[in-house]
Design a protein around this motif. Structure first.
Motif, short mmCIF file in Angstrom:
data_model
loop_
_atom_site.label_atom_id
_atom_site.label_comp_id
_atom_site.label_asym_id
_atom_site.label_seq_id
_atom_site.Cartn_x
_atom_site.Cartn_y
_atom_site.Cartn_z
N UNK A 103 -3.27 -28.12 15.87
CA UNK A 103 -4.38 -27.34 16.43
C UNK A 103 -4.48 -27.61 17.93
N UNK A 104 -4.36 -28.88 18.31
CA UNK A 104 -4.40 -29.23 19.74
C UNK A 104 -3.28 -28.55 20.50
N UNK A 105 -2.10 -28.54 19.89
CA UNK A 105 -0.95 -27.91 20.56
C UNK A 105 -1.18 -26.40 20.72
N UNK A 106 -1.76 -25.78 19.70
CA UNK A 106 -2.06 -24.35 19.80
C UNK A 106 -3.09 -24.07 20.89
N UNK A 107 -4.08 -24.94 21.00
CA UNK A 107 -5.08 -24.78 22.07
C UNK A 107 -4.42 -24.90 23.45
N UNK A 108 -3.51 -25.86 23.58
CA UNK A 108 -2.81 -26.03 24.86
C UNK A 108 -1.96 -24.79 25.18
N UNK A 109 -1.26 -24.30 24.17
CA UNK A 109 -0.45 -23.09 24.37
C UNK A 109 -1.32 -21.90 24.77
N UNK A 110 -2.47 -21.76 24.12
CA UNK A 110 -3.37 -20.66 24.45
C UNK A 110 -3.84 -20.77 25.90
N UNK A 111 -4.11 -21.99 26.34
CA UNK A 111 -4.53 -22.18 27.72
C UNK A 111 -3.40 -21.79 28.68
N UNK A 112 -2.16 -22.17 28.34
CA UNK A 112 -1.01 -21.79 29.17
C UNK A 112 -0.86 -20.27 29.22
N UNK A 113 -1.09 -19.62 28.08
CA UNK A 113 -1.02 -18.17 28.03
C UNK A 113 -2.10 -17.55 28.91
N UNK A 114 -3.32 -18.05 28.77
CA UNK A 114 -4.43 -17.53 29.56
C UNK A 114 -4.22 -17.75 31.06
N UNK A 115 -3.56 -18.85 31.42
CA UNK A 115 -3.30 -19.17 32.83
C UNK A 115 -2.09 -18.41 33.38
N UNK A 116 -1.38 -17.70 32.50
CA UNK A 116 -0.23 -16.92 32.94
C UNK A 116 1.05 -17.73 33.09
N UNK A 117 1.05 -18.95 32.55
CA UNK A 117 2.23 -19.82 32.65
C UNK A 117 3.31 -19.38 31.67
N UNK A 118 2.89 -18.93 30.47
CA UNK A 118 3.84 -18.45 29.47
C UNK A 118 3.48 -17.02 29.11
N UNK A 119 4.44 -16.31 28.52
CA UNK A 119 4.21 -14.92 28.11
C UNK A 119 3.64 -14.88 26.69
N UNK A 120 3.17 -13.70 26.30
CA UNK A 120 2.66 -13.51 24.93
C UNK A 120 3.78 -13.75 23.92
N UNK A 121 5.00 -13.31 24.24
CA UNK A 121 6.14 -13.52 23.34
C UNK A 121 6.43 -15.01 23.17
N UNK A 122 6.36 -15.76 24.28
CA UNK A 122 6.57 -17.21 24.20
C UNK A 122 5.50 -17.85 23.32
N UNK A 123 4.26 -17.45 23.53
CA UNK A 123 3.15 -17.99 22.75
C UNK A 123 3.34 -17.69 21.27
N UNK A 124 3.66 -16.43 20.94
CA UNK A 124 3.83 -16.03 19.54
C UNK A 124 4.96 -16.79 18.87
#
Length: 79
Positions: free
Chosen positions: A49-70
């Motif tokens: 869950x923590x890792x997913x939250x971190x990934x979501x933050x990276x997505x929101x910050x524009x560091x990773x793409x939606x495809x990377x997140x998915x």
């Protein structure tokens, strides 16, 4: 009532009770399909869950793409 409007849109002439039963079956199938699309494994721990939250933050910050997140989300959830 939406159900009645949907029944009126039908061009076939069948028993109104049969039409209602058909409509209910279609609605039930739609609900089941929607519910099956939202299945999330229950065996994920707090670290996942923590890792997913971190990934979501990276997505929101524009560091990773939606495809990377998915892709990473599927990997974490084991999907």
């Amino acid at each position: 009532m939406q159900e009645i409007e949907d029944l009126r849109d039908s061009n076939t002439i069948i028993d109104p009770i049969q039409r209602w039963e058909n409509y209910q079956e279609q609605q039930k199938a739609k609900e089941q399909a929607a519910n099956s699309a939202n299945i999330v494994p229950t065996n994920i721990g707090s670290s996942e869950v923590d890792e997913l939250h971190e990934l979501k933050q990276l997505l929101d910050d524009g560091v990773i793409t939606q495809d990377d997140f998915d892709a990473k989300k599927r990997q974490i959830l084991g999907l």
